[in-house]
Design a protein around this motif. Sequence first.
Motif, PDB file in Angstrom:
ATOM      1  N   LYS A  66      42.172 -11.822  47.029  1.00  0.00           N
ATOM      2  CA  LYS A  66      42.070 -10.447  46.544  1.00  0.00           C
ATOM      3  C   LYS A  66      41.264 -10.381  45.244  1.00  0.00           C
ATOM      4  O   LYS A  66      40.402  -9.513  45.070  1.00  0.00           O
ATOM      5  CB  LYS A  66      43.468  -9.866  46.317  1.00  0.00           C
ATOM      6  CG  LYS A  66      43.484  -8.426  45.818  1.00  0.00           C
ATOM      7  CD  LYS A  66      44.916  -7.923  45.715  1.00  0.00           C
ATOM      8  CE  LYS A  66      44.960  -6.463  45.247  1.00  0.00           C
ATOM      9  NZ  LYS A  66      44.509  -6.309  43.852  1.00  0.00           N
ATOM     10  N   LEU A  67      41.541 -11.307  44.322  1.00  0.00           N
ATOM     11  CA  LEU A  67      40.830 -11.312  43.039  1.00  0.00           C
ATOM     12  C   LEU A  67      39.353 -11.663  43.213  1.00  0.00           C
ATOM     13  O   LEU A  67      38.483 -11.070  42.559  1.00  0.00           O
ATOM     14  CB  LEU A  67      41.496 -12.301  42.083  1.00  0.00           C
ATOM     15  CG  LEU A  67      42.860 -11.878  41.526  1.00  0.00           C
ATOM     16  CD1 LEU A  67      43.477 -13.000  40.719  1.00  0.00           C
ATOM     17  CD2 LEU A  67      42.731 -10.624  40.690  1.00  0.00           C
TER      18      LEU A  67
ATOM     19  N   TYR B 198      37.589 -11.077  45.852  1.00  0.00           N
ATOM     20  CA  TYR B 198      36.971  -9.912  46.476  1.00  0.00           C
ATOM     21  C   TYR B 198      36.704  -8.831  45.432  1.00  0.00           C
ATOM     22  O   TYR B 198      35.629  -8.216  45.408  1.00  0.00           O
ATOM     23  CB  TYR B 198      37.881  -9.359  47.581  1.00  0.00           C
ATOM     24  CG  TYR B 198      37.366  -8.089  48.213  1.00  0.00           C
ATOM     25  CD1 TYR B 198      36.329  -8.129  49.146  1.00  0.00           C
ATOM     26  CD2 TYR B 198      37.910  -6.853  47.864  1.00  0.00           C
ATOM     27  CE1 TYR B 198      35.845  -6.962  49.723  1.00  0.00           C
ATOM     28  CE2 TYR B 198      37.426  -5.687  48.433  1.00  0.00           C
ATOM     29  CZ  TYR B 198      36.398  -5.746  49.360  1.00  0.00           C
ATOM     30  OH  TYR B 198      35.919  -4.595  49.920  1.00  0.00           O
ATOM     31  N   GLU B 199      37.693  -8.597  44.550  1.00  0.00           N
ATOM     32  CA  GLU B 199      37.522  -7.601  43.495  1.00  0.00           C
ATOM     33  C   GLU B 199      36.382  -7.988  42.562  1.00  0.00           C
ATOM     34  O   GLU B 199      35.591  -7.132  42.141  1.00  0.00           O
ATOM     35  CB  GLU B 199      38.825  -7.449  42.704  1.00  0.00           C
ATOM     36  CG  GLU B 199      39.949  -6.783  43.474  1.00  0.00           C
ATOM     37  CD  GLU B 199      41.240  -6.717  42.687  1.00  0.00           C
ATOM     38  OE1 GLU B 199      41.277  -7.277  41.571  1.00  0.00           O
ATOM     39  OE2 GLU B 199      42.206  -6.102  43.172  1.00  0.00           O
TER      40      GLU B 199
ATOM     41  N   SER C 242      33.777  -9.735  43.295  1.00  0.00           N
ATOM     42  CA  SER C 242      32.486  -9.574  43.988  1.00  0.00           C
ATOM     43  C   SER C 242      32.029  -8.121  44.005  1.00  0.00           C
ATOM     44  O   SER C 242      30.835  -7.841  44.128  1.00  0.00           O
ATOM     45  CB  SER C 242      32.595 -10.089  45.426  1.00  0.00           C
ATOM     46  OG  SER C 242      33.427  -9.251  46.209  1.00  0.00           O
ATOM     47  N   LYS C 243      32.975  -7.185  43.882  1.00  0.00           N
ATOM     48  CA  LYS C 243      32.640  -5.765  43.911  1.00  0.00           C
ATOM     49  C   LYS C 243      32.390  -5.192  42.519  1.00  0.00           C
ATOM     50  O   LYS C 243      31.952  -4.045  42.386  1.00  0.00           O
ATOM     51  CB  LYS C 243      33.782  -4.971  44.566  1.00  0.00           C
ATOM     52  CG  LYS C 243      34.018  -5.319  46.034  1.00  0.00           C
ATOM     53  CD  LYS C 243      32.811  -4.946  46.884  1.00  0.00           C
ATOM     54  CE  LYS C 243      33.057  -5.224  48.360  1.00  0.00           C
ATOM     55  NZ  LYS C 243      31.885  -4.865  49.194  1.00  0.00           N
ATOM     56  N   MET C 244      32.690  -5.975  41.483  1.00  0.00           N
ATOM     57  CA  MET C 244      32.551  -5.482  40.116  1.00  0.00           C
ATOM     58  C   MET C 244      31.119  -5.569  39.620  1.00  0.00           C
ATOM     59  O   MET C 244      30.382  -6.489  39.979  1.00  0.00           O
ATOM     60  CB  MET C 244      33.450  -6.299  39.163  1.00  0.00           C
ATOM     61  CG  MET C 244      34.928  -6.069  39.335  1.00  0.00           C
ATOM     62  SD  MET C 244      35.878  -7.132  38.226  1.00  0.00           S
ATOM     63  CE  MET C 244      37.551  -6.631  38.645  1.00  0.00           C
TER      64      MET C 244
ATOM     65  N   SER D 182      34.060  -2.464  35.562  1.00  0.00           N
ATOM     66  CA  SER D 182      35.452  -2.903  35.653  1.00  0.00           C
ATOM     67  C   SER D 182      36.110  -2.899  34.289  1.00  0.00           C
ATOM     68  O   SER D 182      37.256  -2.484  34.125  1.00  0.00           O
ATOM     69  CB  SER D 182      35.514  -4.305  36.260  1.00  0.00           C
ATOM     70  OG  SER D 182      34.759  -5.217  35.491  1.00  0.00           O
TER      71      SER D 182
ATOM     72  N   ARG E 241      34.735  -9.297  35.091  1.00  0.00           N
ATOM     73  CA  ARG E 241      34.314  -9.882  36.363  1.00  0.00           C
ATOM     74  C   ARG E 241      34.498 -11.391  36.359  1.00  0.00           C
ATOM     75  O   ARG E 241      35.033 -11.965  37.314  1.00  0.00           O
ATOM     76  CB  ARG E 241      32.851  -9.533  36.613  1.00  0.00           C
ATOM     77  CG  ARG E 241      32.320 -10.025  37.949  1.00  0.00           C
ATOM     78  CD  ARG E 241      30.871  -9.616  38.141  1.00  0.00           C
ATOM     79  NE  ARG E 241      30.376 -10.018  39.442  1.00  0.00           N
ATOM     80  CZ  ARG E 241      29.139  -9.800  39.879  1.00  0.00           C
ATOM     81  NH1 ARG E 241      28.270  -9.151  39.105  1.00  0.00           N
ATOM     82  NH2 ARG E 241      28.759 -10.203  41.070  1.00  0.00           N
TER      83      ARG E 241
ATOM     84  N   THR F 293      38.234 -12.221  36.263  1.00  0.00           N
ATOM     85  CA  THR F 293      38.834 -11.973  37.581  1.00  0.00           C
ATOM     86  C   THR F 293      38.464 -13.087  38.555  1.00  0.00           C
ATOM     87  O   THR F 293      39.304 -13.557  39.333  1.00  0.00           O
ATOM     88  CB  THR F 293      38.363 -10.618  38.139  1.00  0.00           C
ATOM     89  OG1 THR F 293      38.722  -9.577  37.224  1.00  0.00           O
ATOM     90  CG2 THR F 293      39.011 -10.332  39.491  1.00  0.00           C
TER      91      THR F 293
END
Length: 205
Positions: free
Chosen positions: A81-82, A84-85, A87-89, A94, A183, A186
């Motif tokens: 989950k982290l 993935y988060e 990679s989207k930041m 963020s 980022r 995370t």
Amino acid sequence: MLTAFTAGLLLITISELGDKTFFIAVILAMKHSRKLVFIGVASALAAMTILSVLFGKVVSFLPEIYLKYAEIILFFAFGIKLLYEASKMTASSSETEVIDEAKEAVQKADLQRKSKTPLAILIEAFTLTFVAEWGDRTQIATIALAARYNAVGVAAGAVLGHALCTAIAVIGGKLIAGRISERQLTFAGGCLFLIFGIIAAVEGV
């Protein structure tokens, strides 16, 4: 015990830097006594850690096979989950989001408390931090570690990790807040959770 202490210290220190509670401490320290803010925030995090460890020891009475699989799934789920988060930041979005959430929480508390006595500041710092930390991934991870490892070691490592992060936030948070990459933190946290998941899987074999 050393393994439990190290696990708790690493997990908390990496996960809490740049977290919402970190920025709450930064914002409060810019407005009030750093000493009072540190005591209030650190006390809330220590109380949360102790509660989590106690709950972890209660959970440890469940059948060991269930604990092993639950721990493995939990750490891998958080890790993925982290990552993935992360990679989207973007480089800044963020961080801005977390800071805005912290500012909003502090502003709401300020509106509710007109008194700014030392006791009121302590209560505000304690309450804001305790509420923000409740249900956080580090709390759940602490429960998982305490169910698996030495409770005293996990508690000591986690409390120290929280205290270090709080000290950084209170003393130099304003200077480094803009340089913290949420980022990267995370991503590092995700890798750490995956490492703990791998360790749990290997030990469970």
